[in-house]
Scaffold this motif. Sequence first.
Motif, PDB file in Angstrom:
ATOM      1  N   SER A  18      79.099  24.117 -34.444  1.00 49.20           N
ATOM      2  CA  SER A  18      80.376  24.636 -33.955  1.00 49.20           C
ATOM      3  C   SER A  18      80.675  25.954 -34.650  1.00 49.20           C
ATOM      4  O   SER A  18      80.574  26.056 -35.870  1.00 49.20           O
ATOM      5  CB  SER A  18      81.500  23.643 -34.234  1.00 49.20           C
ATOM      6  N   ILE A  19      81.029  26.955 -33.834  1.00 50.96           N
ATOM      7  CA  ILE A  19      81.407  28.271 -34.346  1.00 50.96           C
ATOM      8  C   ILE A  19      82.821  28.535 -33.871  1.00 50.96           C
ATOM      9  O   ILE A  19      83.101  28.472 -32.673  1.00 50.96           O
ATOM     10  CB  ILE A  19      80.450  29.370 -33.827  1.00 50.96           C
ATOM     11  N   ASP A  20      83.721  28.815 -34.806  1.00 48.63           N
ATOM     12  CA  ASP A  20      85.131  29.039 -34.470  1.00 48.63           C
ATOM     13  C   ASP A  20      85.571  30.375 -35.045  1.00 48.63           C
ATOM     14  O   ASP A  20      85.866  30.488 -36.230  1.00 48.63           O
ATOM     15  CB  ASP A  20      85.974  27.899 -35.033  1.00 48.63           C
ATOM     16  N   LEU A  21      85.602  31.394 -34.198  1.00 48.95           N
ATOM     17  CA  LEU A  21      86.086  32.720 -34.592  1.00 48.95           C
ATOM     18  C   LEU A  21      87.581  32.735 -34.316  1.00 48.95           C
ATOM     19  O   LEU A  21      88.022  32.881 -33.174  1.00 48.95           O
ATOM     20  CB  LEU A  21      85.352  33.806 -33.802  1.00 48.95           C
ATOM     21  N   GLN A  22      88.364  32.538 -35.355  1.00 49.49           N
ATOM     22  CA  GLN A  22      89.794  32.320 -35.205  1.00 49.49           C
ATOM     23  C   GLN A  22      90.563  33.599 -34.923  1.00 49.49           C
ATOM     24  O   GLN A  22      90.097  34.707 -35.202  1.00 49.49           O
ATOM     25  CB  GLN A  22      90.339  31.637 -36.455  1.00 49.49           C
ATOM     26  N   ALA A  23      91.743  33.434 -34.329  1.00 53.88           N
ATOM     27  CA  ALA A  23      92.616  34.563 -33.994  1.00 53.88           C
ATOM     28  C   ALA A  23      92.865  35.421 -35.230  1.00 53.88           C
ATOM     29  O   ALA A  23      93.075  34.899 -36.326  1.00 53.88           O
ATOM     30  CB  ALA A  23      93.937  34.060 -33.426  1.00 53.88           C
TER      31      ALA A  23
END
Length: 78
Positions: A18-23
């Motif tokens: 899982s890759i989560d490029l956050q705001a």
Amino acid sequence: MVGGGAGSIVVRTDNVVSIDLQAGSTATGAILSEGLGTRNVNVAGALNGVYNASAGSGTDSFSLASTGSIGGALLGSG
């Protein structure tokens, strides 16, 4: 991580990732994904490059939030 301005992240595994490029965050360069594993990718920040999974054969679950931006996406055969 990839140095020299060539990319941001390289994923080489057959496992779930899982890759989560956050705001509010920024990644410069490509996210390269290879292998058979499922990729769960959420882009809510700025990816100044592409998500490239063209060499992979796993499932790509890709979400682009209204706050996110991306240069492009190349999905694999999964």
